[in-house]
Design an enzyme around this catalytic site. Structure first.
Site, short mmCIF file in Angstrom:
data_model
loop_
_atom_site.label_atom_id
_atom_site.label_comp_id
_atom_site.label_asym_id
_atom_site.label_seq_id
_atom_site.Cartn_x
_atom_site.Cartn_y
_atom_site.Cartn_z
N CYS A 1 0.82 -1.21 0.00
CA CYS A 1 0.00 0.00 0.00
C CYS A 1 0.86 1.27 0.00
CB CYS A 1 -1.00 -0.04 1.16
SG CYS A 1 -2.33 1.17 0.97
N HIS B 1 -3.86 -5.12 -0.08
CA HIS B 1 -3.45 -5.63 1.23
C HIS B 1 -3.50 -7.15 1.24
CE1 HIS B 1 -3.22 -1.83 3.47
NE2 HIS B 1 -4.05 -1.42 2.54
N GLU C 1 -2.55 -9.11 3.48
CA GLU C 1 -2.92 -9.58 4.82
C GLU C 1 -4.42 -9.53 5.06
OE1 GLU C 1 -1.68 -6.68 4.02
OE2 GLU C 1 -2.36 -5.10 5.36
#
Lengths: 256, 218
Positions: free
Chosen positions: B82, B196, B198
């Protein structure tokens, strides 16, 4: 293809259990929030929203532990709301593993809090939750106002103006609940969702009133929202997330 | 032991990425820190980031993370996420213009206001949610991830790498909103993504897993 419309199951939690009230009154137990979140994530939910509706602040610890437990097993975005009053509350929730926090009553009591929060943590993690209720009489032009305290307390704030103000203060997303529809299963307030979604530059999540899968479609197509939130239709097994996605896709909506 | 450092320069939520790495990693030691010594000793670096670029760059420079990343580019695998990815370019238009780390030539631009989709509906900024990533070049980091898989994005700015120079980054992933934009770049030991991983469920976890075993070679 393009950005998918999101389906967000919502877990209203009280004292560490998922509950879902009808018009905030009739409470039914729907299970352990960690198990429920995991199940929704495995089924393909796009995000999870966790709202702590415990009235007293004694149970902050319970909430933090629950958020930690969800975040260590669920690898999709997690929004946490309920009792977010200070910058420290936000910091604690983010540290516990939340990706975003939803600010509701505190935004109404102190709008500057939203500005401070967005400056401190970034707009991407600040969701402003708006509870709106129709106040116009039949025959009058439609008008909605912001209510707090579970829909009992009027604030006199116009919902559209309030939404725009929250965007200018740095909100990253709006979670819009119709107090007239919440818990009714009669569908979203489409006029409300549409007027607000078209008035703001940031994503809007429709909430309140979902009773069947067509309601989700209506929210996207007619309410013009970017995401739809629902609780009871998923909690009590009436519909699963894959069924919802399949149905939305069959109506031409892009889903994950 | 695979020593992973998540570079912590005070911006945003690093716990998510830590938790996701712990979930997929075997035999890893995970440290979230800005300590130069620990960053130098690590086998692999994660460079995340959220928030405003001016604040991010101020901290990156103060902690001399820019120099550590320039070194790492030659030495060990780095995953930018990001704003971490954006900070690797030369310059960002955010906050009236901010000079960035300049690992790669290129700029960071904002999505235009008043974008609309093919139905004429307004596209919101931030670009938030699950969008497809087209793998525009093969890379070991894409292993086991189907082309055009959907990843989770939340951002208002995107990178426009200048690919014409000798030290340029290569565009390895592209998405559209509604126009195509670069969503993944790679060069030497660096792989960086706008989305992202994650927060991108199975495909994101697979990408993190790939990173834990990627030795930096193409």
């Amino acid at each position: 293809m393009s950005l998918a419309k999101r389906i967000i199951p919502c877990l209203d939690c009280e004292n560490g259990r998922v509950v879902k009230g009808v018009k905030f009154l009739d409470i039914r137990d729907a299970g352990d929030p960690v198990e429920v979140s995991k199940r929704y994530c495995d089924q393909g939910a796009d995000e999870i929203t966790f709202l702590d509706i415990t009235a007293s602040s004694d149970n902050r610890e319970t909430t933090i532990h629950t958020v930690e437990a969800i975040a260590s097993q669920v690898f999709i975005p997690l929004t946490v709301g309920g009792g977010i009053r200070k910058l420290e509350d936000i910091r604690m929730m983010l540290r516990a593993g939340a990706d975003k926090v939803a600010i509701n009553t505190s935004a109404v009591l102190n709008p500057e809090f939203v500005k401070e929060a967005a400056e401190k943590f970034g707009s991407q993690c600040i969701v402003v939750a708006i509870d709106a209720k129709q106040v116009s009489l039949p025959g009058e032009p439609l008008r909605w106002e912001i209510f707090t305290h579970g829909g009992r307390k009027a604030t006199g704030l116009d919902a559209v103006e309030w939404a725009k103000r929250m965007v200018s203060y740095g909100a990253g997303e709006i979670l819009l609940t119709s107090m007239d529809r919440d818990g009714t299963k009669n569908g979203f307030d489409l006029a409300l969702n549409r007027i607000i979604s078209e008035a703001v530059s940031i994503p809007v999540i429709a909430s309140g009133g979902v009773g069947n899968l067509q309601h989700l479609v209506d929210g996207i197509v007619e309410g013009k929202v970017d995401a739809v939130l629902a609780a009871s239709i998923f909690h009590f097994g009436e519909y699963s997330i894959p069924e919802a996605k399949e149905y939305m896709a069959s109506k031409g909506i892009v889903v994950r | 032991m695979n020593r992973i450092v998540v570079i912590d320069y005070g911006m945003g939520n690093l716990h998510s990425v830590g938790k996701a790495l712990e979930h997929v990693g075997e035999n890893i030691s995970l440290t979230i820190t800005a300590d130069a010594q620990k960053i130098r000793e690590a086998d692999r670096l994660i460079f995340p980031g959220v928030g405003a670029m001016r604040d991010c760059m101020a901290e990156i420079k103060r902690l001399e993370i820019d120099e550590l990343l320039k070194q790492a580019r030659e030495e060990k695998p780095v995953l930018g996420i990001c704003v971490g990815m954006q900070a690797m370019l030369s310059f960002s238009e955010e906050n009236n213009g901010v000079d960035c780390i300049d690992l790669f030539p290129g700029r960071v631009k904002r999505f235009q206001a008043n974008l609309s989709d093919e139905n004429g509906d307004r596209l919101k900024v931030p670009h938030m949610g699950w969008n497809e990533v087209t793998q525009t070049a093969a890379h070991p980091m894409w292993q086991g991830i189907a082309n055009n898989s959907r990843f989770y994005f939340v951002h208002s700015f995107y990178v426009v790498p200048d690919t014409s120079q000798e030290n340029s980054a290569k565009i390895v992933g592209e998405s559209s909103y509604p126009l195509p934009f670069c969503s993944a770049i790679a060069e030497q030991n660096i792989f960086a993504v706008q989305f992202h991983p994650e927060k991108s469920q199975n495909v994101g976890l697979q990408l993190l897993k790939n990173f834990l075993s990627w030795d930096g070679e193409l």
